[in-house]
Design a protein around this motif. Structure first.
Motif, PDB file in Angstrom:
ATOM      1  N   GLU A 173     -32.609 -12.099  -7.327  1.00  0.00           N
ATOM      2  CA  GLU A 173     -31.286 -11.993  -6.714  1.00  0.00           C
ATOM      3  C   GLU A 173     -30.326 -11.086  -7.470  1.00  0.00           C
ATOM      4  O   GLU A 173     -29.563 -10.337  -6.849  1.00  0.00           O
ATOM      5  CB  GLU A 173     -30.678 -13.389  -6.550  1.00  0.00           C
TER       6      GLU A 173
ATOM      7  N   GLY B 258     -30.107  -8.844  -4.525  1.00  0.00           N
ATOM      8  CA  GLY B 258     -29.042  -9.421  -3.714  1.00  0.00           C
ATOM      9  C   GLY B 258     -29.597 -10.159  -2.517  1.00  0.00           C
ATOM     10  O   GLY B 258     -30.539 -10.947  -2.623  1.00  0.00           O
ATOM     11  N   SER B 259     -29.034  -9.877  -1.345  1.00  0.00           N
ATOM     12  CA  SER B 259     -29.466 -10.561  -0.131  1.00  0.00           C
ATOM     13  C   SER B 259     -30.878 -10.174   0.288  1.00  0.00           C
ATOM     14  O   SER B 259     -31.504 -10.864   1.097  1.00  0.00           O
ATOM     15  CB  SER B 259     -28.496 -10.265   1.017  1.00  0.00           C
TER      16      SER B 259
END
Length: 246
Positions: free
Chosen positions: A28, A32-33
């Motif tokens: 993450e 990230g997403s």
């Protein structure tokens, strides 16, 4: 019947879910997403790297089969009407040459198993009685747990359409390069040389793109990475183990 309801496969699915979710969480800060998508890509690379020795064996087996092709055609000409005799002579030829007609099947089996697990992981709303957190992940706005068919049925937004367009375009381009570079060696005469059969053999290169439309985006990402890896690996190994000139 749900094969993942069988205790051994249930344990396998739970272990795969925990490992992929842990890897996604660890990624993450970087992804990230898109951390779950990045985790799928890394898993794919890991699987393909582990299969490199098998790929070498596959290339050597392909070279062996090409070298034996004239002798196999001779056996078909002599014993084509006697199927039992043809089978015995063919197996004897492979045995004498220390080759196997099934060499190279392991990568296909392993890849089918991985796609099946990824398909299931990003399809089930619950894993081990708990909500499936992987379904909350996406790639640039495109849900990893949704197939293109399902996304189109629910109303395809622009970001999802772009992601899927890129995925399918890469698969088709790789398939076209593979078709052009690795043309199958077929006899100049016989049923395999017919235009219909040649057209069918060419069309089979694009079946992965058709299959990708019906699986979750996570599984489609696996297909993108694996077909690209396969093309690069085959090109390198073909240079190392060239086929005999007909």
């Amino acid at each position: 019947m749900d094969i993942f309801a069988l205790p051994p496969l249930t344990l396998l699915l739970d272990a795969a879910y925990s490992a992929l979710l842990s890897l996604s969480t660890a990624l993450e800060p970087v992804g990230g997403s898109a951390s779950a998508a990045l985790a799928v890509i890394l898993v794919t690379v890991g699987v393909r790297a582990a299969l490199i020795p098998v790929g070498v064996s596959q290339a050597r087996a392909e070279q062996m089969r090409a070298r034996l092709a004239p002798r196999l055609r001779s056996l078909h000409q002599r014993h084509g009407r006697d199927r039992d005799r043809l089978q015995r002579e063919t197996m004897a030829l492979y045995r004498d040459e220390q080759a196997s007609p099934l060499a190279g099947c392991l990568p296909l089996v392993v890849q089918a198993a991985v796609v099946g697990v990824l398909y299931t992981l990003f399809l089930r709303p619950e894993i081990a009685g708990q909500p499936n957190d992987l379904l909350a992940h996406d790639l640039l706005g495109a849900p990893l747990g949704s197939s293109l068919v399902a996304a189109a049925g629910a109303g395809l937004d622009a970001r999802t359409a772009i992601v899927w367009a890129v995925v399918l375009t890469v698969i088709v381009i790789v398939a076209d390069i593979t078709r052009r570079v690795f043309r199958p060696q077929v006899p100049t005469e016989g049923p395999l040389a017919s235009p219909a059969m040649l057209g069918m053999m060419n069309a089979m290169h694009y079946l992965t793109a058709v299959f990708a439309v019906f699986v979750p985006l996570a599984a489609a990402l696996y297909l993108v990475v694996t077909v690209t890896w396969t093309l690069a690996q085959r090109w390198l190994l073909r240079r190392r183990y060239p086929l005999p000139v007909a």
